[in-house]
Structures are given as C-alpha cells and as structure tokens.
Scaffold this motif. Structure first.
Motif, PDB file in Angstrom:
ATOM      1  N   UNK A 248       0.834  -1.211   0.000  1.00  0.00           N
ATOM      2  CA  UNK A 248       0.000   0.000   0.000  1.00  0.00           C
ATOM      3  C   UNK A 248       0.867   1.259   0.000  1.00  0.00           C
ATOM      4  N   UNK A 249       2.005   1.188   0.678  1.00  0.00           N
ATOM      5  CA  UNK A 249       2.928   2.330   0.690  1.00  0.00           C
ATOM      6  C   UNK A 249       3.429   2.636  -0.711  1.00  0.00           C
ATOM      7  N   UNK A 250       3.776   1.593  -1.452  1.00  0.00           N
ATOM      8  CA  UNK A 250       4.214   1.802  -2.836  1.00  0.00           C
ATOM      9  C   UNK A 250       3.107   2.440  -3.664  1.00  0.00           C
ATOM     10  N   UNK A 251       1.883   1.978  -3.473  1.00  0.00           N
ATOM     11  CA  UNK A 251       0.760   2.551  -4.211  1.00  0.00           C
ATOM     12  C   UNK A 251       0.519   4.001  -3.795  1.00  0.00           C
ATOM     13  N   UNK A 252       0.648   4.275  -2.506  1.00  0.00           N
ATOM     14  CA  UNK A 252       0.480   5.653  -2.029  1.00  0.00           C
ATOM     15  C   UNK A 252       1.451   6.608  -2.716  1.00  0.00           C
ATOM     16  N   UNK A 253       2.675   6.159  -2.885  1.00  0.00           N
ATOM     17  CA  UNK A 253       3.663   7.016  -3.538  1.00  0.00           C
ATOM     18  C   UNK A 253       3.272   7.309  -4.982  1.00  0.00           C
ATOM     19  N   UNK A 254       2.633   6.360  -5.630  1.00  0.00           N
ATOM     20  CA  UNK A 254       2.238   6.551  -7.029  1.00  0.00           C
ATOM     21  C   UNK A 254       1.032   7.475  -7.168  1.00  0.00           C
ATOM     22  N   UNK A 255       0.107   7.383  -6.205  1.00  0.00           N
ATOM     23  CA  UNK A 255      -1.144   8.128  -6.364  1.00  0.00           C
ATOM     24  C   UNK A 255      -1.205   9.390  -5.515  1.00  0.00           C
TER      25      UNK A 255
END
Length: 440
Positions: A224-231
C-alpha cells in the motif's frame, strides 16, 4: 515445580528466567560451554531489556542455574522444555529439526518417573508426533507426555510478553499433562491470561499461522505504501484509517523496509514448505515471502534514487542495523540487503547501531562502523534510517548538516515529518508519503 529448559538461546533463556521468576526451580541447559560459563558470571549473550537484572535476581534467589549436561537435571524434573533452534534448512527451506530430535533422544535417556516433555521451539505440524516416537524408541519404559507450547515473544518486549501474554497455547494428546501445564502457568492466573488447550498438531499450526498472518499484514501495508507514492496518498493515514476497524486492528501496519528477525522469515518459509508437502499450498504466504525478499533490495534502490540515481563514490551513513529496535539480533535484517545494494552500486557505507554492532560485524563486510550517529554521518552524502531506535528520533539536523557533504535523509521508518527535516535544508525521502506531506 522443577523445570529443565534445554537450549539457552533467546526463547529458552527468556522463558527459563521468567519461569524462575514465577517461583519454579529452573535449570537452563546448553551445549555451548562458553555461553553457560558466561551466564554463570552474569553475562547475558543477547540484548533484551530487563533480562540481565532478572537473571541476576533469580540466580541470587537460588531458583535459576545453568548447566551443560542434561542427565541430572532431566532426571529430577517434572517438566522438560525443548527450546533449541529450528533454522531454515539449507537447500529446501524446511525447518531444520535436527536439534529438536537430538534433544528428544537425550531426554529419553534420562527421564525418571512421569515427565512432561514440552516443545517450545517453533516446529512444523507433526513434530510432536516424531518427538514422541523418538522417545518411545530410545526408551520404551519412559513415562512421558509430549506437549506443544509455542512461544509468542517479541524481541525487545519479551519479558512483558511472557508475563502478560495475550494467550498461552498448550497442545496435548495425553490428558495427564493438562494439570501439569496448568500448574506451570498458574502464577499467571491473576493476570487472567487465557490457557488455550488444543490438540498437539493444532497448537503447532497456531504458531506458524500467527506469524504468517502478521508477516502478511506487514507486507500488505508495504505494498500500500508503494501505491500511495504513485497516487499521492499517505500510507500512515491509510494505516490509521483501516486500523481503527476492530476487525483489522492497528498493529503491524507500519510501512517500512520489510520484515526480518529470527521468526517471520524462517516461519513463513517453513509453513509454505509444509503446506506444499501436504498438497495444500498457501499461495498468500508464498507471495508474502517473495514480496518481502524483493522489498529489501528495492529499499536500497530507493536510496539510490533519492541521491540522484548514481551513488558511485558517494559515502552513505546507515543508522540502525538490527531488524528492529531494542535487540541486537541481525538475523535477516533489512539492513543487510540494503547495504549490499548500496555497495554493489559503488557507494561506501558507514553503519551505526546502539546494540547490534558486534553482531553486524559478523554478517556485513566491507563497511566502516562508527561510535555514534554523528560519527557515521561525518562527510556523508546521505543518511539512511533503517531501524527506528529511539536515539534516532531527535537528531540534531543543524549539527548533521555542518558535518555532512550533502544534506540528504532517507527515512525508511517514517519517524520524521517532511517539514521538520526540510526546514534545516535537507532533502527528505520517506516511505509511502507525498514529498511535501507534514503529517505523521
């Protein structure tokens, strides 16, 4: 009660000392003569807050002693715990049970009268059956009950966990052991610690299932952290938002560089291998293992990206080497893979850890070691926080900037806010948060 604890490593020593503190007479046995001699001198081979004093108090009270031979202590004991290591076996990832089985054979030779043999080591389903078979084969006249009693200790908080547990799991197939194990844990009655009695195989699986589930929670929030960085979202607020749901809970939802330590890596792998052997694969656990392994080196690449993509010839200070704070344990620490990634990319690395320096030197080559965080940061082009020791939560950024070549901080544990770092002139990178987000 008279208790023998075979194995004086992390689990055996903490468990044995706590049983002695309950009032039982405990002998901790280990084949390593130098370790036993050190313990007799009051020197503790591991760092665990409060353990040194607890050992000293119970030795002084005459309830705790140490030995290298099992014969005398086992013969005099009501309960014998097996707390030896079960590392991942080279080649196939299964748990190496050779130490458990060797202990079982030795116990069988010396038991005297009805004795409860308790496996506290983390072992795959069916290990208790094999321990019982070995005992019967070695000594057909032995009057024993073999029990599973897994540990659920967190390094850094092990004494508190032992004395105030969420639950005590006891797996048995011989009802004679129920009253004995109830008496062993009777001192916890006032704390209302629930004793969960199950079958032996169920108990063995509970331990693996618990660790695997926690490892999955860590891995989930890291993705989820990786996704947060993208969005452009904030993983810490996502963690709070989902953790307030009572069905999910807030623990083990802190994004970071991946899990390590003595339990999660080997236990998730062993559970996956066991499930494959029974033709019942656990795909979620297999994926968790793979994601976590890849994440550690990915965090090294994150550091490289934060430094402009080329770190050849650059000097990097790594703060925190152990897999978590309040321990000196380096087993499967994310710092190992992160540092290797930085070295492979041509950087020089200086490391510092409040408690793990001696153990780090055994597993991490080709780096320098400093006496404190500021010594590590001197002339560095970047600082990387890998382990969230309290000592790193209030760094003097003005002092750091004055001694560093370049003011760059990569915070892989999200212990700082963007604004409190950048106001001192630092470039700041964290995990799963927008670059200008000032919330914690």
């Amino acid at each position: 009660m008279r208790i023998t604890m075979i194995g004086s490593g992390y689990v055996g020593l903490v468990s044995g000392v706590c049983f002695a503190d309950f009032g039982h007479d405990v002998i901790c046995v280990d084949k390593d003569a130098s370790k036993i001699e050190a313990l007799r001198r009051g020197e503790i081979p591991i760092f665990e807050p409060g353990l040194e004093q607890l050992v000293a108090d119970n030795v002084r009270a005459g309830r705790l002693s140490f030995a290298t031979e099992v014969a005398e202590s086992v013969a005099a004991s009501d309960v014998v715990f097996i707390a030896v290591g079960t590392p991942s076996r080279r080649g196939d990832g299964h748990a190496d049970l050779s130490y458990v089985y060797a202990a079982a054979r030795e116990i069988a030779q010396h038991v005297n009268g009805f004795t409860v043999i308790v496996t506290k080591s983390t072992v795959p389903v069916g290990t208790g059956d094999e321990v019982e078979r070995i005992v019967r084969e070695t000594n057909p006249d032995a009057d024993v009950a073999v029990v599973s009693n897994p540990e659920f200790l967190r390094e850094g908080a092990a004494i508190e966990d032992f004395k105030r547990p969420d639950r005590i799991v006891i797996g048995l197939n011989d009802e004679r052991a129920r009253s004995v194990m109830t008496e062993v844990y009777r001192p916890l009655y006032l704390n209302q610690a629930p004793l969960l009695f199950t079958s032996r195989r169920t108990s063995e699986l509970i331990k693996y299932a618990a660790n695997a589930f926690l490892a999955m929670k860590i891995t989930f929030i890291n993705e989820m952290a990786d996704l947060c960085e993208k969005v452009g979202a904030n993983v810490q607020e996502v963690s709070r938002g989902i953790g307030l749901d009572g069905r999910i809970g807030s623990k083990f939802l802190h994004a970071g560089p991946g899990y390590g330590g003595s339990c999660f890596p080997k236990d998730t792998l062993a559970l996956a291998k066991t499930a494959q052997d029974y033709d019942s694969p656990v795909r979620l656990i297999e994926t968790t293992v793979s994601i976590n392994d890849n994440r550690k080196r990915a965090m090294g690449r994150k550091v490289i990206a934060a430094m402009g993509g080329d770190i050849r010839g650059k000097a990097i200070a790594v703060l925190g080497l152990t897999f978590k704070p309040n321990t000196d344990d380096m087993r499967d620490s994310p710092a190992i893979s992160i540092i290797q990634t930085l070295l492979d990319a041509g950087a020089t690395v200086t490391g510092y850890d409040p408690e793990g320096m001696n153990n780090a030197r055994q597993v991490i080559d080709h780096i320098a070691y400093a006496e404190d965080a500021y010594g590590a940061a001197r002339d560095a082009d970047a600082i990387v926080i890998v382990t969230e020791w309290n000592q790193f939560r209030a760094l003097d950024f003005d002092r750091l900037r004055s001694i560093m070549k370049a003011p760059v901080l990569v915070d892989l544990r999200n212990i700082y806010r963007h604004d409190e770092v950048t106001k001192h002139g630092f470039a700041y990178t964290s995990v799963g948060r927008p670059s200008n987000d000032d919330t914690l």
